[in-house]
Scaffold this motif. Structure first.
Motif, PDB file in Angstrom:
ATOM      1  N   ASN A   1      74.762  -8.775-134.657  1.00 10.70           N
ATOM      2  CA  ASN A   1      73.634  -8.886-135.584  1.00 10.70           C
ATOM      3  C   ASN A   1      72.325  -9.063-134.820  1.00 10.70           C
TER       4      ASN A   1
ATOM      5  N   CYS B   1      70.640 -14.685-137.475  1.00  9.34           N
ATOM      6  CA  CYS B   1      71.810 -13.815-137.374  1.00  9.34           C
ATOM      7  C   CYS B   1      73.108 -14.551-137.675  1.00  9.34           C
TER       8      CYS B   1
ATOM      9  N   THR C   1      71.635  -8.137-131.796  1.00 13.95           N
ATOM     10  CA  THR C   1      71.284  -6.905-131.101  1.00 13.95           C
ATOM     11  C   THR C   1      70.559  -5.928-132.029  1.00 13.95           C
ATOM     12  N   MET C   2      71.090  -5.770-133.232  1.00 14.63           N
ATOM     13  CA  MET C   2      70.465  -4.854-134.185  1.00 14.63           C
ATOM     14  C   MET C   2      69.084  -5.355-134.610  1.00 14.63           C
TER      15      MET C   2
ATOM     16  N   PHE D   1      72.468  -1.616-129.758  1.00 10.73           N
ATOM     17  CA  PHE D   1      73.876  -1.757-130.166  1.00 10.73           C
ATOM     18  C   PHE D   1      74.790  -0.891-129.300  1.00 10.73           C
TER      19      PHE D   1
ATOM     20  N   GLY E   1      67.462  -0.384-132.774  1.00 13.65           N
ATOM     21  CA  GLY E   1      68.681  -1.115-133.087  1.00 13.65           C
ATOM     22  C   GLY E   1      69.916  -0.371-132.632  1.00 13.65           C
ATOM     23  N   ILE E   2      69.936   0.942-132.838  1.00 10.57           N
ATOM     24  CA  ILE E   2      71.087   1.749-132.419  1.00 10.57           C
ATOM     25  C   ILE E   2      71.189   1.776-130.898  1.00 10.57           C
TER      26      ILE E   2
ATOM     27  N   ILE F   1      64.877   1.536-136.398  1.00 16.06           N
ATOM     28  CA  ILE F   1      66.310   1.796-136.485  1.00 16.06           C
ATOM     29  C   ILE F   1      66.841   2.381-135.177  1.00 16.06           C
TER      30      ILE F   1
ATOM     31  N   SER G   1      65.667  -3.367-133.575  1.00 15.89           N
ATOM     32  CA  SER G   1      64.876  -2.865-134.698  1.00 15.89           C
ATOM     33  C   SER G   1      63.487  -3.474-134.721  1.00 15.89           C
TER      34      SER G   1
END
Length: 200
Positions: free
Chosen positions: A78, A68, A80-81, A97, A93-94, A90, A85
């Motif tokens: 970075n 990252c 965290t996503m 985040f 990741g959201i 996805i 993920s």
């Protein structure tokens, strides 16, 4: 009758990892990290992910966080996503985040309004200076803990590269992009050579 051969050494078992976190668990975990992360979330992220929840080993955390560093944007965002993920795609990741940035945004908006009104008070300035010192201490502590896997494995090459990058950036004040452009290819080449020699 030939003597019995000595028993083969049994490798130490790896620390078992926990089950992959759910979307709710990702959000709650990173929200707690962000709320506790005075001076930076990295300290609490490593503690929560590696020590508390055991979602990653120390080596996996170091490798992911190192990756990252080479992506655009804040390192912890970075991470965290990438972390979310990895487990839940996805949506994961959201969720991670949102947990990371949601609570601090609300708190900092309120504190910003208060600071605008009371920021000239000398006592408040001294308090903020003390918080800054504590943040430096937390950062030093997490750097030491992240280096422990290299120390335990006696990875001399990794420690040398670590020390060289520290001297180049921390002491010589060389530009970060220049140091990375040199250090990254060297690190990759050394790792490739050592793994190839180990499998030979």
């Amino acid at each position: 009758m030939p003597p019995d051969s000595p028993p083969a050494a049994v490798p130490a078992p790896d620390i078992p990892l926990s089950a992959p976190p759910s979307l709710t668990a990702l959000f709650v975990a990173f929200a707690k990290m962000s709320l506790a992360g005075f001076g930076g979330v990295l300290v609490w992220a490593r503690r929560g992910i590696v020590d508390q929840h055991k979602w990653m080993t120390a080596e996996e955390f170091n490798e992911t966080f190192a990756l990252c560093h080479f992506l655009p944007g804040p390192n912890i965002v970075n991470f965290t996503m990438v972390f979310g993920s990895r487990f839940r795609g996805i949506a994961g990741g959201i969720a991670a985040f949102s947990g990371l940035v949601g609570p601090p945004v609300v708190i900092m908006t309120i504190l910003g309004m208060l600071y605008q009104r009371f920021g000239e008070i000398e006592m408040l300035r001294r308090v903020l200076a003390g918080v800054g010192c504590a943040a430096v201490g937390l950062l030093i502590a997490v750097v030491f803990r992240m280096a422990m896997p290299l120390i335990r494995k006696r990875d001399v090459v990794g420690l040398v590269v670590l020390a060289a990058v520290f001297v180049a950036i921390g002491l010589l004040r060389l530009p970060l992009p220049t140091v990375l452009l040199v250090a990254i290819p060297i690190s990759i080449a050394i790792t490739f050579f050592m793994r190839r020699r180990g499998t030979a």
